[in-house]
Design an enzyme around this catalytic site. Sequence first.
Site, short mmCIF file in Angstrom:
data_model
loop_
_atom_site.label_atom_id
_atom_site.label_comp_id
_atom_site.label_asym_id
_atom_site.label_seq_id
_atom_site.Cartn_x
_atom_site.Cartn_y
_atom_site.Cartn_z
CB ALA A 150 -1.00 0.00 1.15
CG HIS A 151 4.58 1.38 -0.17
ND1 HIS A 151 4.56 0.41 0.81
CD2 HIS A 151 5.52 0.98 -1.05
CE1 HIS A 151 5.45 -0.51 0.53
NE2 HIS A 151 6.04 -0.19 -0.60
CB ALA A 152 3.81 4.49 -5.30
NE ARG A 200 4.98 -0.53 -4.74
CZ ARG A 200 6.22 -0.51 -5.25
NH1 ARG A 200 7.15 -1.24 -4.70
NH2 ARG A 200 6.52 0.29 -6.23
#
Length: 141
Positions: free
Chosen positions: A49-51, A96
Amino acid sequence: MYNVGMIKFKKNDAGVGALVAIEGQGDIPFSIARVYYITGVPQDAKRGAHAHRKLHQVLICLNGSVTIKVDNAGQQQEFLLDDPGEGLYIGPKVWREMYNFSPESVLMVLASATYDELDYIRDYHTYLQDTRGFFDKGETR
Ligand code: T46
């Protein structure tokens, strides 16, 4: 999808088990600065839960399986990683999430830079703002 793709490694399997060799120059589209691995994830847990702003990575599931969802600011795709002979390349500006970790799964990650929290975008709204126009122009890497 931009900045996302599967990489197949050469698997040596002569009936006595498999050997996969990954060579930094040739098999991986960046110079490897860091290796880390994720183990012992509960089956109902979600990670990621980040890029990343600049980081390039290749994710390889060495044991068991895990699902990776990638997102180009709206366009999404799921990849099932269940073969240590292949890796999922994820470049910059790709959101992702990782879930459905099987028991005993081992997710290894090759990364292009050392750990830097400032390279993370951990808020989805900020991610959408920061990438506005980027995917329309067809930019990669
Ligand atoms: C990614 C996915 C696939 C470190 O101290 N050093 C490191 O090299 C890393 C990767 C993490 N950490 C610390 C930072 C957090 O306190 O370990 C803790 C867990 O990190 P995070 O919540 O970012 O882990 P994941 O599984 O959500 O994401 C990781 C990577 O951070 C990320 O780059 O793309 O795996």
